[in-house]
Design a protein around this motif. Structure first.
Motif, PDB file in Angstrom:
ATOM      1  N   GLY A 251      30.354  42.031  56.950  1.00 29.33           N
ATOM      2  CA  GLY A 251      31.080  42.952  56.096  1.00 29.33           C
ATOM      3  C   GLY A 251      32.331  43.536  56.717  1.00 29.33           C
ATOM      4  N   ARG A 252      32.579  44.824  56.445  1.00 32.84           N
ATOM      5  CA  ARG A 252      33.783  45.495  56.931  1.00 32.84           C
ATOM      6  C   ARG A 252      33.813  45.561  58.447  1.00 32.84           C
ATOM      7  NH1 ARG A 252      34.470  50.568  56.009  1.00 32.84           N
ATOM      8  NH2 ARG A 252      36.750  50.513  55.855  1.00 32.84           N
ATOM      9  N   THR A 253      32.644  45.582  59.075  1.00 33.27           N
ATOM     10  CA  THR A 253      32.609  45.623  60.537  1.00 33.27           C
ATOM     11  C   THR A 253      33.336  44.416  61.122  1.00 33.27           C
ATOM     12  OG1 THR A 253      30.520  46.843  60.559  1.00 33.27           O
ATOM     13  CG2 THR A 253      31.098  45.619  62.560  1.00 33.27           C
ATOM     14  N   GLY A 254      33.145  43.242  60.523  1.00 32.48           N
ATOM     15  CA  GLY A 254      33.822  42.043  60.997  1.00 32.48           C
ATOM     16  C   GLY A 254      35.332  42.174  60.896  1.00 32.48           C
TER      17      GLY A 254
ATOM     18  N   ARG B  94      47.462  50.375  59.214  1.00 34.43           N
ATOM     19  CA  ARG B  94      47.258  49.489  60.352  1.00 34.43           C
ATOM     20  C   ARG B  94      45.762  49.312  60.597  1.00 34.43           C
ATOM     21  NH1 ARG B  94      49.489  51.276  65.459  1.00 34.43           N
ATOM     22  NH2 ARG B  94      50.108  49.134  65.854  1.00 34.43           N
ATOM     23  N   PRO B  95      45.369  48.236  61.290  1.00 34.22           N
ATOM     24  CA  PRO B  95      43.958  48.028  61.591  1.00 34.22           C
ATOM     25  C   PRO B  95      43.343  49.252  62.270  1.00 34.22           C
ATOM     26  CG  PRO B  95      45.182  46.044  62.104  1.00 34.22           C
ATOM     27  CD  PRO B  95      46.198  47.093  61.739  1.00 34.22           C
ATOM     28  N   LEU B  96      42.090  49.529  61.952  1.00 34.34           N
ATOM     29  CA  LEU B  96      41.430  50.734  62.428  1.00 34.34           C
ATOM     30  C   LEU B  96      41.405  50.828  63.953  1.00 34.34           C
ATOM     31  CD1 LEU B  96      39.753  53.275  61.854  1.00 34.34           C
ATOM     32  CD2 LEU B  96      37.710  51.823  61.861  1.00 34.34           C
ATOM     33  N   LEU B  97      41.092  49.728  64.650  1.00 30.39           N
ATOM     34  CA  LEU B  97      40.991  49.800  66.106  1.00 30.39           C
ATOM     35  C   LEU B  97      42.325  50.139  66.757  1.00 30.39           C
ATOM     36  CD1 LEU B  97      38.502  46.975  67.168  1.00 30.39           C
ATOM     37  CD2 LEU B  97      38.076  49.320  66.407  1.00 30.39           C
TER      38      LEU B  97
ATOM     39  N   THR C 116      36.260  34.521  58.489  1.00 26.55           N
ATOM     40  CA  THR C 116      35.011  34.663  57.742  1.00 26.55           C
ATOM     41  C   THR C 116      34.146  35.811  58.235  1.00 26.55           C
ATOM     42  OG1 THR C 116      33.901  33.091  59.212  1.00 26.55           O
ATOM     43  CG2 THR C 116      34.970  32.189  57.250  1.00 26.55           C
ATOM     44  N   ALA C 117      34.667  36.628  59.136  1.00 25.72           N
ATOM     45  CA  ALA C 117      33.852  37.692  59.719  1.00 25.72           C
ATOM     46  C   ALA C 117      33.280  38.608  58.646  1.00 25.72           C
ATOM     47  CB  ALA C 117      34.684  38.496  60.715  1.00 25.72           C
TER      48      ALA C 117
ATOM     49  N   PHE D 169      37.981  42.110  64.173  1.00 27.23           N
ATOM     50  CA  PHE D 169      39.025  41.098  64.290  1.00 27.23           C
ATOM     51  C   PHE D 169      40.389  41.602  63.816  1.00 27.23           C
ATOM     52  CE2 PHE D 169      35.370  38.341  64.697  1.00 27.23           C
ATOM     53  CZ  PHE D 169      35.806  37.415  65.620  1.00 27.23           C
ATOM     54  N   LEU D 170      40.478  42.926  63.588  1.00 27.14           N
ATOM     55  CA  LEU D 170      41.751  43.553  63.230  1.00 27.14           C
ATOM     56  C   LEU D 170      42.383  42.928  61.984  1.00 27.14           C
ATOM     57  CD1 LEU D 170      41.260  44.309  66.277  1.00 27.14           C
ATOM     58  CD2 LEU D 170      43.738  44.453  66.503  1.00 27.14           C
ATOM     59  N   THR D 171      41.547  42.566  61.022  1.00 29.52           N
ATOM     60  CA  THR D 171      42.071  41.989  59.781  1.00 29.52           C
ATOM     61  C   THR D 171      42.009  42.982  58.626  1.00 29.52           C
ATOM     62  OG1 THR D 171      39.891  41.038  59.263  1.00 29.52           O
ATOM     63  CG2 THR D 171      41.454  39.649  60.471  1.00 29.52           C
ATOM     64  N   ASP D 172      41.610  44.215  58.885  1.00 32.16           N
ATOM     65  CA  ASP D 172      41.538  45.228  57.831  1.00 32.16           C
ATOM     66  C   ASP D 172      42.915  45.848  57.620  1.00 32.16           C
ATOM     67  OD1 ASP D 172      40.942  46.244  60.553  1.00 32.16           O
ATOM     68  OD2 ASP D 172      41.115  48.205  59.584  1.00 32.16           O
TER      69      ASP D 172
END
Length: 440
Positions: free
Chosen positions: A280-283, A296-299, A274-275, A287-290
């Motif tokens: 928003g997108r920061t969450g 791949r996740p941004l981080l 639910t982040a 949590f590497l769900t983007d």
């Protein structure tokens, strides 16, 4: 979507009095007492938990300035691209006498739901300590709910703001970044955008090739010096039980500088799902769900050079990279993720020793590059391990901080940067430590 998430959190924040944790009740009383004392009323014994200790001599001027009573020694001017530039009035006097304006630009970046005011104390101490050397820019391009837009968008905004400042202050030659919390990730993204590799740096910097031969690269056309983060979630929030990090904005929307609702188990269990509803997108990034466009996740991408964004090369270009981390009582960002370490690499408590000059600095690890290839099970992928390996390809200094014996320990996440002098004054020695070791 954010409004819905906020409303939902608001309902969770109003249980009956019998269900309030005792610590929260005490913290609310402490805050009310502190506010009453600030208005001139009786502070009571709770106000003593936050009231700064008396100071005398030269330090009194710094305290006066930190409380908003700016002395004539400090000049502040809105920057053309946003934010504020802070410098010493003595620098103006030297320019009038034919001298040069400070050549070192220090960019300060706020965290989640923060603002340029979060770095007010540190910025003014900087220019008073190094009046002829630094000009400090307190970034304002990612404030309040703008910090919900995602690390990438915030990083782009910061990069554009820095370019605007450099253009406005054409005399600067060096650049450093000082970032708190989420701002550390935003700064890492921005330098990846601003990095200029070796084959472009001579013409961009306006120097001869010999003058810049020793440099790994430039940032916004300037010589990179210090990259410093304070309590930043470099490894994200997943796996660190840091769902509480996503509730940091309640510090500003309800009880400022208090870790409100940070211990509810159901929030920690559901945070990764639910982040995005909360921040928003920061969450998603934390949590590497983007997975924008199937990437791949941004981080994970930010630990290496990725296309036209040279994240690792940008970090390597700085003369120093320093991670200040709270060893305990940080309810927003854990020790591992802020110090970029594995669990077994964290210093043992018996090794934590208080420094007489910096009473809250308990451990300093000089530049360490971790190139070890830790065995990984083929059937168990660990993204945190991948981030650690990537980030530690360049050397980092780690400075571990503990407010365990401080009355301000419950707000350690803000105290480490002295966000508000009234509530976070015990972190002043951490700021002094940063300035004493700053490369100018």
């Amino acid at each position: 979507m954010i409004a819905a998430g906020t409303a939902s959190m608001g309902r969770a924040a109003t249980p009956g009095p019998s269900r309030w944790p005792r610590a929260i009740v005490r913290l609310r009383l402490a805050l009310r007492s502190s506010e009453a004392a600030a208005r001139g009323g009786g502070g009571g014994r709770w106000a003593a938990c936050f009231r700064p200790a008396p100071v005398a001599g030269a330090a009194a001027a710094a305290v006066k300035e930190a409380k908003g009573e700016r002395s004539a020694e400090v000049e502040v001017e809105p920057a053309r691209g946003g934010g504020e530039d802070v410098w010493s009035a003595r620098a103006d006097a030297e320019v009038a006498q034919g001298g040069g304006f400070p050549e070192h630009l220090v960019v300060m970046v706020n965290g989640l739901v923060g603002s340029a005011d979060d770095w007010k104390f540190a910025a003014e101490q900087f220019v008073r300590r190094m009046p002829d050397k630094v000009i400090v820019h307190r970034s304002q391009c990612n404030s309040a709910t703008q910090t919900f837009d995602g690390v990438d968008l915030m990083g782009e905004r910061l990069a554009n703001e820095v370019l605007s400042v450099v253009k406005q202050r054409s005399g600067v030659k060096k650049i450093s970044f000082v970032a708190h919390s989420l701002g550390g990730l935003v700064a890492r993204y921005a330098i990846g955008r601003l990095y200029e590799p070796n084959n472009r740096r001579a013409s961009s910097a306006g120097k001869s090739r010999d003058d810049v031969e020793h440099l790994e690269g430039l940032i916004a056309g300037l010589e990179p010096m210090n990259f410093i983060t304070f309590a930043s979630p470099h490894l994200g929030s997943s796996g660190n039980k840091q769902a509480r990090f996503l509730l940091l904005f309640y510090e500003h929307m309800t009880f400022k500088s208090l870790p409100f609702l940070c211990g509810l188990p159901f929030l920690e269990r559901r945070a990764s799902e639910t982040a995005h509803l909360i921040v928003g997108r920061t969450g998603k990034h934390l949590f590497l769900t983007d997975n924008d466009d199937g990437r791949r996740p941004l981080l994970l991408r930010m630990v290496d050079d990725s296309g036209d964004l040279q994240f690792r090369s940008a970090l390597r270009s700085f003369k120093r990279r320093v991670a200040y981390a709270n060893a305990n009582f940080d309810h927003m960002v854990g020790w591992r993720t802020s110090s970029i370490r594995r669990q077994h690499e964290l210093p043992k408590h018996r090794l934590l020793v208080r420094d007489e000059k910096y009473p809250h600095i308990v451990y300093v690890e000089k530049e360490v590059t971790n190139n070890r290839d830790t065995e990984a099970r083929a059937d168990l992928y660990d993204p945190e391990e991948e981030m650690i390996r990537g980030l530690t390809q360049v050397p980092w200094e780690r400075v571990d901080v503990s407010f365990q014996k401080s009355t301000q320990r419950l707000v350690a996440h803000n105290t480490i940067q002295v966000k508000s002098y009234w509530l976070n004054s015990d972190g002043a020695d951490v700021i002094n430590h940063m300035m004493d070791h700053f490369i100018v």
